[in-house]
Enzyme design. Structure first.
Site, PDB file in Angstrom:
ATOM      1  N   LYS A  13      -2.829  18.281  50.055  1.00  0.00           N
ATOM      2  CA  LYS A  13      -1.921  19.320  50.558  1.00  0.00           C
ATOM      3  C   LYS A  13      -2.704  20.367  51.360  1.00  0.00           C
ATOM      4  CE  LYS A  13      -0.627  20.519  46.380  1.00  0.00           C
ATOM      5  NZ  LYS A  13      -1.473  19.594  45.608  1.00  0.00           N
ATOM      6  N   ARG A  88       6.119  25.423  42.601  1.00  0.00           N
ATOM      7  CA  ARG A  88       5.559  24.406  41.733  1.00  0.00           C
ATOM      8  C   ARG A  88       6.423  24.157  40.514  1.00  0.00           C
ATOM      9  NH1 ARG A  88      -0.063  24.777  42.907  1.00  0.00           N
ATOM     10  NH2 ARG A  88      -1.242  23.159  41.855  1.00  0.00           N
ATOM     11  N   ARG A 127     -14.594  16.205  45.445  1.00  0.00           N
ATOM     12  CA  ARG A 127     -14.290  17.405  46.246  1.00  0.00           C
ATOM     13  C   ARG A 127     -15.372  18.464  46.019  1.00  0.00           C
ATOM     14  NH1 ARG A 127      -8.640  20.396  46.063  1.00  0.00           N
ATOM     15  NH2 ARG A 127      -8.976  20.322  43.824  1.00  0.00           N
ATOM     16  N   ARG A 160     -15.195  22.552  41.742  1.00  0.00           N
ATOM     17  CA  ARG A 160     -14.325  23.537  41.078  1.00  0.00           C
ATOM     18  C   ARG A 160     -14.274  23.271  39.583  1.00  0.00           C
ATOM     19  NH1 ARG A 160      -8.819  23.640  44.591  1.00  0.00           N
ATOM     20  NH2 ARG A 160      -7.909  23.424  42.529  1.00  0.00           N
ATOM     21  N   ARG A 171      -3.900  18.482  34.605  1.00  0.00           N
ATOM     22  CA  ARG A 171      -3.185  18.955  35.799  1.00  0.00           C
ATOM     23  C   ARG A 171      -2.181  17.899  36.270  1.00  0.00           C
ATOM     24  NH1 ARG A 171      -7.919  20.529  39.692  1.00  0.00           N
ATOM     25  NH2 ARG A 171      -6.263  20.975  41.194  1.00  0.00           N
TER      26      ARG A 171
HETATM   27  P1  AP5 Z   1      -7.159  18.756  48.966  1.00  0.00           P
HETATM   28  O1  AP5 Z   1      -6.616  18.866  50.353  1.00  0.00           O
HETATM   29  O2  AP5 Z   1      -8.093  19.813  48.507  1.00  0.00           O
HETATM   30  O3  AP5 Z   1      -5.965  18.504  47.916  1.00  0.00           O
HETATM   31  P2  AP5 Z   1      -4.845  19.475  47.370  1.00  0.00           P
HETATM   32  O4  AP5 Z   1      -3.601  18.657  47.261  1.00  0.00           O
HETATM   33  O5  AP5 Z   1      -4.775  20.723  48.172  1.00  0.00           O
HETATM   34  O6  AP5 Z   1      -5.462  19.701  45.933  1.00  0.00           O
HETATM   35  P3  AP5 Z   1      -5.572  21.006  45.016  1.00  0.00           P
HETATM   36  O7  AP5 Z   1      -6.397  20.589  43.841  1.00  0.00           O
HETATM   37  O8  AP5 Z   1      -6.047  22.188  45.783  1.00  0.00           O
HETATM   38  O9  AP5 Z   1      -4.132  21.151  44.603  1.00  0.00           O
HETATM   39  P4  AP5 Z   1      -3.620  21.765  43.345  1.00  0.00           P
HETATM   40  O10 AP5 Z   1      -2.200  21.804  43.729  1.00  0.00           O
HETATM   41  O11 AP5 Z   1      -3.898  21.130  42.057  1.00  0.00           O
HETATM   42  O12 AP5 Z   1      -4.493  23.099  43.226  1.00  0.00           O
HETATM   43  P5  AP5 Z   1      -4.200  24.592  43.686  1.00  0.00           P
HETATM   44  O13 AP5 Z   1      -5.422  25.110  44.297  1.00  0.00           O
HETATM   45  O14 AP5 Z   1      -2.910  24.673  44.436  1.00  0.00           O
HETATM   46  O15 AP5 Z   1      -7.860  17.310  48.847  1.00  0.00           O
HETATM   47  C1  AP5 Z   1      -8.507  16.909  47.651  1.00  0.00           C
HETATM   48  C2  AP5 Z   1      -9.820  16.187  48.003  1.00  0.00           C
HETATM   49  O16 AP5 Z   1      -9.508  14.946  48.641  1.00  0.00           O
HETATM   50  C3  AP5 Z   1     -10.712  16.956  48.984  1.00  0.00           C
HETATM   51  O17 AP5 Z   1     -12.048  16.742  48.660  1.00  0.00           O
HETATM   52  C4  AP5 Z   1     -10.372  16.338  50.356  1.00  0.00           C
HETATM   53  O18 AP5 Z   1     -11.475  16.416  51.244  1.00  0.00           O
HETATM   54  C5  AP5 Z   1     -10.036  14.908  49.966  1.00  0.00           C
HETATM   55  N1  AP5 Z   1      -8.984  14.336  50.790  1.00  0.00           N
HETATM   56  C6  AP5 Z   1      -7.873  14.958  51.295  1.00  0.00           C
HETATM   57  N2  AP5 Z   1      -7.127  14.102  52.008  1.00  0.00           N
HETATM   58  C7  AP5 Z   1      -7.764  12.897  51.947  1.00  0.00           C
HETATM   59  C8  AP5 Z   1      -7.495  11.607  52.487  1.00  0.00           C
HETATM   60  N3  AP5 Z   1      -6.386  11.377  53.214  1.00  0.00           N
HETATM   61  N4  AP5 Z   1      -8.373  10.601  52.208  1.00  0.00           N
HETATM   62  C9  AP5 Z   1      -9.480  10.834  51.452  1.00  0.00           C
HETATM   63  N5  AP5 Z   1      -9.810  12.037  50.927  1.00  0.00           N
HETATM   64  C10 AP5 Z   1      -8.959  13.054  51.171  1.00  0.00           C
HETATM   65  O19 AP5 Z   1      -3.930  25.272  42.262  1.00  0.00           O
HETATM   66  C11 AP5 Z   1      -4.949  25.410  41.307  1.00  0.00           C
HETATM   67  C12 AP5 Z   1      -4.361  26.037  40.053  1.00  0.00           C
HETATM   68  O20 AP5 Z   1      -3.812  27.336  40.381  1.00  0.00           O
HETATM   69  C13 AP5 Z   1      -3.210  25.279  39.404  1.00  0.00           C
HETATM   70  O21 AP5 Z   1      -3.666  24.263  38.530  1.00  0.00           O
HETATM   71  C14 AP5 Z   1      -2.485  26.424  38.670  1.00  0.00           C
HETATM   72  O22 AP5 Z   1      -3.148  26.768  37.467  1.00  0.00           O
HETATM   73  C15 AP5 Z   1      -2.635  27.598  39.630  1.00  0.00           C
HETATM   74  N6  AP5 Z   1      -1.484  27.712  40.551  1.00  0.00           N
HETATM   75  C16 AP5 Z   1      -1.539  27.607  41.919  1.00  0.00           C
HETATM   76  N7  AP5 Z   1      -0.318  27.751  42.448  1.00  0.00           N
HETATM   77  C17 AP5 Z   1       0.541  27.935  41.382  1.00  0.00           C
HETATM   78  C18 AP5 Z   1       1.942  28.106  41.288  1.00  0.00           C
HETATM   79  N8  AP5 Z   1       2.739  28.109  42.377  1.00  0.00           N
HETATM   80  N9  AP5 Z   1       2.476  28.268  40.040  1.00  0.00           N
HETATM   81  C19 AP5 Z   1       1.710  28.272  38.949  1.00  0.00           C
HETATM   82  N10 AP5 Z   1       0.371  28.099  38.970  1.00  0.00           N
HETATM   83  C20 AP5 Z   1      -0.211  27.923  40.180  1.00  0.00           C
END
Ligand code: AP5
Length: 214
Positions: A13, A88, A127, A160, A171
């Site tokens: 994402k 979410r 990552r 991370r 997660r």
């Molecule tokens: P990446 O693009 O980083 O993936 P992502 O979907 O953004 O993953 P996140 O872990 O950031 O999502 P998340 O939703 O769990 O975490 P968030 O930070 O929002 O890609 C992942 C890896 O794969 C990278 O290394 C990339 O290079 C690689 N990659 C990407 N595309 C690829 C491809 N096509 N092929 C190969 N490799 C690829 O949230 C973290 C925490 O914050 C949550 O757990 C929660 O505790 C809290 N939080 C955040 N928002 C909320 C909310 N709205 N409500 C409640 N809690 C929240």
């Protein structure tokens, strides 16, 4: 244009949201990045969020909704945004709808980046995130030019805390329970678009551009 990115943790994402933001000149709003910046600066919000994030759980809805509503007031949101990590939960989606409806606005696209759970653990363990600017890399699929150093700001790259396999498993189960229902929610609103997130990053982006228009 108001865009929501849906998909499991690690589906890509953030990777795609950054590209969308650059191409369509709209801000990329990542609730995860906002929380991590608050943790780094040791704010009260950061301290509260960290206790949930470290366990792979969601931060309570009221904290997230207040934060995002404040962010929407900033001038750069005038022409829309790409939301990464929000909403979410169903209550978060309803809060977003309520705020948009009050301004006679609506979500234009909810893009679901579909990646099976089997691929996710590998992606997360590879990552690397920059401690300075938050840029993300992958040791195999998107490596930095110099190992362990951010191409953008030169700071250190780290795994991370919540990307460790035990936390990733939690997660994923939180995702299936609380976030996946949003796929049906946005499908019923006729704004859901599915893209295959298992393809390489360029191909995924090109599928998204096909959906959004040139
Ligand atoms: P990446 O693009 O980083 O993936 P992502 O979907 O953004 O993953 P996140 O872990 O950031 O999502 P998340 O939703 O769990 O975490 P968030 O930070 O929002 O890609 C992942 C890896 O794969 C990278 O290394 C990339 O290079 C690689 N990659 C990407 N595309 C690829 C491809 N096509 N092929 C190969 N490799 C690829 O949230 C973290 C925490 O914050 C949550 O757990 C929660 O505790 C809290 N939080 C955040 N928002 C909320 C909310 N709205 N409500 C409640 N809690 C929240």
């Amino acid at each position: 244009m108001k865009i929501i990115m849906l998909g499991a943790p690690g589906a890509g994402k953030g990777t795609q949201a950054k590209r969308i933001a650059a191409k369509y000149s709209i801000p990329h709003i990542s609730t995860g990045d906002i929380f991590r910046a608050n943790i780094k600066n040791n704010t009260e919000l950061g301290q509260k969020a960290k206790t949930y994030m470290d366990k792979g759980e969601l931060v309570p809805d009221e904290l997230v909704v207040d934060l995002i509503m404040d962010r929407f007031k900033e001038a750069d949101c005038a022409n829309g945004y790409v939301l990464d990590g929000f909403p979410r939960t169903i209550p978060q989606a309803e809060a977003l709808d309520k705020a948009l409806t009050a301004n006679k606005e609506a979500v234009d696209f909810a893009i679901n980046v579909e990646v099976p759970d089997e691929n996710i653990i590998n992606r997360m363990s590879g990552r690397r995130a920059c401690v300075g600017c938050g840029a993300t890399y992958h040791i195999e699929f998107n490596p930095s030019k110099s190992e362990g150093i951010c191409d953008v700001c030169g700071e250190k790259l780290i795994l991370r805390d919540d990307d460790k396999p035990e936390t990733v498993k939690n997660r994923l189960s939180v995702y299936h329970e609380q976030t996946q229902p949003l796929i049906e929610y946005y499908s019923k609103k006729n704004v859901l678009k599915e893209v295959d997130g298992t393809k390489d990053m360029e191909e995924v982006f090109s599928s998204i551009v096909d959906v959004l228009g040139k």
